[in-house]
Design an enzyme around this catalytic site. Structure first.
Site, PDB file in Angstrom:
ATOM      1  N   LYS A 190       0.943  -1.217   0.046  1.00  0.00           N
ATOM      2  CA  LYS A 190       0.175  -0.102   0.087  1.00  0.00           C
ATOM      3  C   LYS A 190       1.008   1.089  -0.089  1.00  0.00           C
ATOM      4  CE  LYS A 190      -1.933   2.971   2.238  1.00  0.00           C
ATOM      5  NZ  LYS A 190      -1.613   4.256   1.763  1.00  0.00           N
ATOM      6  N   GLU A 266       8.891   0.961  11.557  1.00  0.00           N
ATOM      7  CA  GLU A 266      10.080   2.001  11.120  1.00  0.00           C
ATOM      8  C   GLU A 266       9.506   3.476  11.082  1.00  0.00           C
ATOM      9  OE1 GLU A 266      13.062   1.591  10.776  1.00  0.00           O
ATOM     10  OE2 GLU A 266      13.496  -0.373  10.543  1.00  0.00           O
ATOM     11  N   CYS A 301      13.585  10.907   7.332  1.00  0.00           N
ATOM     12  CA  CYS A 301      13.164  10.535   8.860  1.00  0.00           C
ATOM     13  C   CYS A 301      14.416  10.605   9.989  1.00  0.00           C
ATOM     14  CB  CYS A 301      12.835   9.001   8.579  1.00  0.00           C
ATOM     15  SG  CYS A 301      13.756   7.851   8.050  1.00  0.00           S
ATOM     16  N   GLU A 403       8.673  16.081  15.582  1.00  0.00           N
ATOM     17  CA  GLU A 403       9.140  15.856  14.249  1.00  0.00           C
ATOM     18  C   GLU A 403       8.679  16.880  13.395  1.00  0.00           C
ATOM     19  OE1 GLU A 403       8.280  12.266  12.259  1.00  0.00           O
ATOM     20  OE2 GLU A 403      10.215  12.192  11.398  1.00  0.00           O
TER      21      GLU A 403
HETATM   22  P1  NAD Z   1       2.086   8.471   7.906  1.00  0.00           P
HETATM   23  O1  NAD Z   1       2.405   7.749   9.006  1.00  0.00           O
HETATM   24  O2  NAD Z   1       1.085   9.505   7.770  1.00  0.00           O
HETATM   25  O3  NAD Z   1       1.577   7.391   6.554  1.00  0.00           O
HETATM   26  C1  NAD Z   1       2.729   6.206   6.143  1.00  0.00           C
HETATM   27  C2  NAD Z   1       1.626   5.123   5.607  1.00  0.00           C
HETATM   28  O4  NAD Z   1       0.820   4.902   6.436  1.00  0.00           O
HETATM   29  C3  NAD Z   1       1.025   5.849   4.279  1.00  0.00           C
HETATM   30  O5  NAD Z   1       1.080   4.819   3.320  1.00  0.00           O
HETATM   31  C4  NAD Z   1      -0.424   6.077   4.997  1.00  0.00           C
HETATM   32  O6  NAD Z   1      -1.357   5.960   3.700  1.00  0.00           O
HETATM   33  C5  NAD Z   1      -0.497   5.072   5.792  1.00  0.00           C
HETATM   34  N1  NAD Z   1      -1.490   5.362   6.972  1.00  0.00           N
HETATM   35  C6  NAD Z   1      -2.080   6.556   7.278  1.00  0.00           C
HETATM   36  N2  NAD Z   1      -2.779   6.503   8.381  1.00  0.00           N
HETATM   37  C7  NAD Z   1      -3.045   5.200   8.391  1.00  0.00           C
HETATM   38  C8  NAD Z   1      -4.161   4.478   9.162  1.00  0.00           C
HETATM   39  N3  NAD Z   1      -4.918   4.922  10.046  1.00  0.00           N
HETATM   40  N4  NAD Z   1      -4.014   3.376   9.110  1.00  0.00           N
HETATM   41  C9  NAD Z   1      -3.218   2.621   8.176  1.00  0.00           C
HETATM   42  N5  NAD Z   1      -2.470   3.223   7.292  1.00  0.00           N
HETATM   43  C10 NAD Z   1      -2.415   4.424   7.438  1.00  0.00           C
HETATM   44  O7  NAD Z   1       3.451   8.799   7.571  1.00  0.00           O
HETATM   45  P2  NAD Z   1       4.150   9.932   6.137  1.00  0.00           P
HETATM   46  O8  NAD Z   1       3.458  11.325   6.203  1.00  0.00           O
HETATM   47  O9  NAD Z   1       3.415   9.073   5.005  1.00  0.00           O
HETATM   48  O10 NAD Z   1       5.627   9.773   6.418  1.00  0.00           O
HETATM   49  C11 NAD Z   1       6.291  10.395   7.154  1.00  0.00           C
HETATM   50  C12 NAD Z   1       6.674   9.870   8.219  1.00  0.00           C
HETATM   51  O11 NAD Z   1       7.505   8.630   7.839  1.00  0.00           O
HETATM   52  C13 NAD Z   1       7.619  10.653   9.213  1.00  0.00           C
HETATM   53  O12 NAD Z   1       7.247  10.195  10.716  1.00  0.00           O
HETATM   54  C14 NAD Z   1       8.811   9.936   9.058  1.00  0.00           C
HETATM   55  O13 NAD Z   1       9.840   9.994   9.980  1.00  0.00           O
HETATM   56  C15 NAD Z   1       8.518   8.469   8.954  1.00  0.00           C
HETATM   57  N6  NAD Z   1       9.718   7.729   8.161  1.00  0.00           N
HETATM   58  C16 NAD Z   1      10.464   7.014   8.660  1.00  0.00           C
HETATM   59  C17 NAD Z   1      11.543   6.225   8.003  1.00  0.00           C
HETATM   60  C18 NAD Z   1      12.310   5.244   8.779  1.00  0.00           C
HETATM   61  O14 NAD Z   1      12.928   4.456   8.152  1.00  0.00           O
HETATM   62  N7  NAD Z   1      12.132   5.196  10.065  1.00  0.00           N
HETATM   63  C19 NAD Z   1      11.726   6.600   6.784  1.00  0.00           C
HETATM   64  C20 NAD Z   1      10.746   7.472   6.190  1.00  0.00           C
HETATM   65  C21 NAD Z   1       9.978   8.134   6.829  1.00  0.00           C
END
Ligand code: NAD
Length: 499
Positions: A190, A266, A301, A403
């Site tokens: 997804k 992650e 991240c 963040e």
């Molecule tokens: P997000 O958590 O909003 O979304 C990530 C994914 O989760 C997306 O595909 C989204 O559609 C899905 N999602 C969102 N709400 C959901 C729900 N209620 N139920 C199930 N799935 C859901 O994050 P984002 O805004 O896309 O990305 C930014 C975040 O990702 C930041 O916090 C960043 O630090 C983190 N990140 C971490 C790493 C790592 O390796 N640790 C790498 C890149 C990004």
């Protein structure tokens, strides 16, 4: 010949990206028939309509993945055979690098020169590395009573759900897909709703290069719909998630509410960048610190968003950082001279502007801020935020703790090494940290006391497919990349052969 922004826009107009789901080896619409628009954040123009996957579509994809797993033509094939097919897919991705790089740039506002040099070749290299690794993983023979034999072997889990963010769309997906597929699992991906296009194109590429139907499926859609349905599905064996800590926690709940599937989160970060007064070349430290926060518009991240600097060099260091931030060329992500593009969406830019404007109340703005980037030569500037630096950040302020995931750096001053370590660890996150020092003993001593999954000494954000990546505390657990990633996508089976 270097592409110009105009020639790339011409090519972009002919791309015609697909926005359908890819399930069981073919494209399809969502069962509901609903779609959403994928937009180029640099122009505000629509790119294509994307299928809005929901629970019915996720269920269809999981069933296809399970059928493929039961069929066994992937999971029980020789590792060398899986290697051959995955390598062929990696080669095909390399061959179409320019096309995928353009798609990735348009969909997420990322610099084309970065997607061309790093994201797409990086994704292909990760796939190739895991393909290469899979026929070199040995099992174990336990040292038991010799009348018996106990063999310990890694088994694929079954159906892996991968849910990924938008900052490195194909690369983040590849961190999950490559080891999961190499180990013999079936996968349902997804992608983030902001950036689904490269994943959809990649699914077709896999199919065209010999991956059996149903082994890799893509269901685009929103988190609270398709993402949640995958997290709650009773026939998914593991969720590999990258995204925010808040959503990582939801996936743990989905697991508890459904089938106790493994969840590998992650999550976010708020990485500290410690600069000690023994550094001899402060200009180089400023170059690296600046890259550590402003690369990819700060949407990384592990971005070093908290500078902790010794009081005696703080003023000089802040001035070096300010000069670097002001020199960054912000603009059209397709233009070869641009160094920083927009954020992924207007919505995300609004969120970042909100954090900046609240920061104005409790810290000193050195440069940047909420105003539009001056002199921007783009169709729409709504998703752009300038490189921004705050000084005098207090450790109880929102900017120190939350963040931002944008081009915003905060500077906090310390007097003693112990205080620097305490400040660095004063975070719910523990993803990464940097330590700048020319004292070899300090370089050895300080990292041992930092709660961070990766500590880079005299550099920022060091990363490679050969080294594990992941965090401590609420940055999540489990590790992506390196051979350790196989721990997420395999289970150990012990086979006893009695005498
Ligand atoms: P997000 O958590 O909003 O979304 C990530 C994914 O989760 C997306 O595909 C989204 O559609 C899905 N999602 C969102 N709400 C959901 C729900 N209620 N139920 C199930 N799935 C859901 O994050 P984002 O805004 O896309 O990305 C930014 C975040 O990702 C930041 O916090 C960043 O630090 C983190 N990140 C971490 C790493 C790592 O390796 N640790 C790498 C890149 C990004």
């Amino acid at each position: 010949m270097t592409d110009t922004a105009a020639s790339l826009r011409d090519r972009a107009a002919r791309l015609a990206p697909r926005g359908d789901m890819f399930i069981d080896g073919r494209f399809s619409s969502a069962a509901s028939g609903e779609t959403f628009v994928s937009e180029d954040p640099a122009t505000g123009r629509p790119l294509t309509d994307v299928a809005r996957g929901g629970a019915v579509d996720v269920d269809r994809a999981v069933r296809a993945a399970r059928r493929a797993f039961e069929r066994g033509d992937w999971c029980r094939s020789a590792p060398g055979e899986r290697k051959r097919i995955l390598q062929r897919i990696a080669d095909a991705l390399d061959e179409r690098c320019a096309e995928f790089a353009l798609l990735e740039s348009l969909d997420g506002g990322k610099l084309y020169r970065d997607t061309l040099a790093y994201d797409i070749p990086g994704a292909a290299a990760i796939l190739r590395w895991y393909a290469e690794a899979i026929d070199k993983l040995y099992g174990e023979v336990a040292p038991i009573d010799p009348r018996h034999l106990a063999v310990i072997t890694r088994m694929p889990l079954g159906v892996v759900g991968a849910v990924v963010p938008w900052n490195y769309p194909l690369e983040m997906a590849m961190w999950k897909i490559a080891p999961a597929l190499a180990a013999g699992n079936s996968v349902v991906l997804k992608p983030a709703e902001e950036t689904p296009l490269s994943a959809i194109a990649f699914a077709e590429l896999c199919s065209a290069n010999g991956l059996p139907d149903g082994v890799f499926n893509v269901v685009p859609g929103f988190g609270a719909e398709a993402g949640k349905a995958l997290g709650l599905h009773p026939d998914v064996d593991a969720i590999a998630f990258t995204g925010s800590t808040a959503v990582g926690k939801l996936f743990m709940q989905y697991s508890g509410q459904s089938n106790l599937k493994q969840v590998w989160p992650e999550c976010g970060g708020k990485s500290a960048n410690l600069v000690f007064d023994d550094v001899r070349d402060l200009a180089t430290v400023a170059d690296r610190t600046s890259a550590g926060i402003f690369f990819n518009s700060g949407q990384v991240c592990s971005a070093n968003s908290r500078v902790l600097v010794h009081r005696s060099i703080a003023a000089d260091f802040a001035e070096l950082l300010r000069a670097r931030a002001d020199a960054i060329v912000v603009g059209d992500p397709l233009a070869p001279t641009t160094e920083m593009g927009p954020l992924v969406s207007t919505k995300h830019a609004e969120r970042v502007r909100g954090l900046i404007s609240r920061g104005l109340d409790d810290a000193r703005l050195l440069t940047g801020g909420v105003r539009p980037v001056p002199g921007l030569d783009v169709e729409s500037d709504r998703a752009f935020v300038p490189p921004t630096i705050f000084a005098d950040i207090r450790s109880d302020s929102e900017l120190f703790r939350e963040e931002v995931f944008g081009p915003v750096l905060g500077i906090t001053v310390f007097d003693e090494e112990d205080e620097a370590i305490e400040l660095a660890n004063l975070s719910k996150y523990g993803l990464a940290a940097s330590v700048f020092t020319d004292d070899v003993r300090r370089a050895q001593r300080v990292p041992q006391r930092l709660a961070a999954g990766t500590v880079t000494i005299n550099g920022v954000d060091a990363i490679d497919v050969t080294t594990p990546f992941g965090g401590f505390k609420q940055s999540g657990f489990g590790r992506d990349l390196s051979l350790h990633a196989f721990d997420k996508y395999t289970g150990l089976q012990t086979r006893w052969y009695a005498d």
